[in-house]
Design a protein around this motif. Sequence first.
Motif, PDB file in Angstrom:
ATOM      1  N   ALA A 183      -1.653  26.087 -44.357  1.00 44.37           N
ATOM      2  CA  ALA A 183      -1.307  25.015 -43.415  1.00 44.37           C
ATOM      3  C   ALA A 183      -2.462  24.017 -43.294  1.00 44.37           C
ATOM      4  N   LEU A 184      -3.589  24.463 -42.729  1.00 45.03           N
ATOM      5  CA  LEU A 184      -4.712  23.576 -42.445  1.00 45.03           C
ATOM      6  C   LEU A 184      -5.941  23.953 -43.257  1.00 45.03           C
ATOM      7  N   SER A 185      -6.761  22.960 -43.581  1.00 51.08           N
ATOM      8  CA  SER A 185      -8.018  23.222 -44.273  1.00 51.08           C
ATOM      9  C   SER A 185      -8.997  22.103 -43.976  1.00 51.08           C
ATOM     10  N   SER A 186     -10.271  22.462 -43.907  1.00 51.73           N
ATOM     11  CA  SER A 186     -11.306  21.449 -43.703  1.00 51.73           C
ATOM     12  C   SER A 186     -12.667  22.000 -44.107  1.00 51.73           C
ATOM     13  N   ILE A 187     -13.616  21.084 -44.232  1.00 54.64           N
ATOM     14  CA  ILE A 187     -15.023  21.447 -44.431  1.00 54.64           C
ATOM     15  C   ILE A 187     -15.827  20.735 -43.357  1.00 54.64           C
ATOM     16  N   GLY A 188     -16.474  21.520 -42.493  1.00 52.49           N
ATOM     17  CA  GLY A 188     -17.331  20.957 -41.461  1.00 52.49           C
ATOM     18  C   GLY A 188     -16.597  20.197 -40.373  1.00 52.49           C
ATOM     19  N   VAL A 189     -15.332  20.491 -40.164  1.00 59.52           N
ATOM     20  CA  VAL A 189     -14.518  19.785 -39.166  1.00 59.52           C
ATOM     21  C   VAL A 189     -14.048  20.777 -38.102  1.00 59.52           C
ATOM     22  N   SER A 190     -14.110  20.363 -36.859  1.00 57.40           N
ATOM     23  CA  SER A 190     -13.630  21.183 -35.748  1.00 57.40           C
ATOM     24  C   SER A 190     -12.148  20.905 -35.492  1.00 57.40           C
ATOM     25  N   TRP A 191     -11.473  21.909 -34.907  1.00 54.78           N
ATOM     26  CA  TRP A 191     -10.051  21.803 -34.609  1.00 54.78           C
ATOM     27  C   TRP A 191      -9.765  22.325 -33.211  1.00 54.78           C
ATOM     28  N   VAL A 192      -8.838  21.682 -32.519  1.00 53.67           N
ATOM     29  CA  VAL A 192      -8.246  22.191 -31.298  1.00 53.67           C
ATOM     30  C   VAL A 192      -6.747  22.285 -31.560  1.00 53.67           C
ATOM     31  N   VAL A 193      -6.221  23.501 -31.543  1.00 57.53           N
ATOM     32  CA  VAL A 193      -4.810  23.739 -31.854  1.00 57.53           C
ATOM     33  C   VAL A 193      -4.142  24.307 -30.609  1.00 57.53           C
ATOM     34  N   LEU A 194      -3.173  23.579 -30.064  1.00 52.86           N
ATOM     35  CA  LEU A 194      -2.556  23.921 -28.789  1.00 52.86           C
ATOM     36  C   LEU A 194      -1.049  24.120 -28.951  1.00 52.86           C
TER      37      LEU A 194
END
Length: 300
Positions: A183-194
């Motif tokens: 689903a999601l992917s990143s490098i050095g990125v923050s996430w808020v999943v609600l």
Amino acid sequence: MIGKGTPAGCTSKAVVAAVAAGGIITFDCGPAPVTITMSATAKVRNTSTRVVLDGGGLVTLSGGGKRRILYQNTCDKAQVWTTSHCDDQQYPQLVVQNLTFADGNSTGDDTEGGGGGAIFARGGQLKVYNAKFVRNRCDRTGPDLGGAAIRALDQWGDRPVYVTRSTFGGAKGQGGVCANGGALSSIGVSWVVLNSLFSHNDAVGRGANPAKAGTPGGGSGGAIYLDGNTFTLRLAGTIIQDNHANEGGGAVFFVSNDRTGTMSIEDSTLRRNPSDGFETYPGIFFLGARKPSVTGSTLR
């Protein structure tokens, strides 16, 4: 506004032009649900301050299994390089809401390392609200690429990507498939999943990261794959279930290379997320500053 009250005006060409122009984009395609199959990827121009794409709950943008659906990259000169610090600029602010993204596919596109079958977003800010992502794809092998639905890099001022009331997969056969991060992917990125749902997503690479000898690499983070140094992940009111990873983290793969990253899980349920290779908690492979904070949640 895209369309004039009927599906006839709701075309790929109209979406591409509207996204390039920027601003608040809504659809008037008639009262029934409509699917717009993209013949080209819609690309955000970096001269835009804000791009809001609002499907009104009736619109599906489809990649037709052939292409990525939506692209933003502040370091892509073809979209206009507007600052000398393209890796950390405030704009464009990209918001997608009340939309379905279906059958996006970035396989073979190695821009910025690849990934992001439905949405690729580097720079500026990305927010996702009340969106659904189904059957999206990116490359099936590779140690560090990922995000069948979304790949995010370099958000402004290290602000998080916000994902709210959104679904990734949702039923058997509807999930995303990629080397890492179904689903999601990143490098050095923050996430808020609600208040979101992740199910039936699959990380299908083999050999992990760094790739084991004789393997192409990948296979981690059935639903979510996060790598880099300092970043955070907050899951709240979220269900992650029935995802799978060939290697580590059937639900979540979280590796903070300098061990400064943190993760919190609040009022959420993570269950039935098999990790065929390795995990530190049920469905999770985690390396960070300290153990994840878990409150009011179920992990099994």
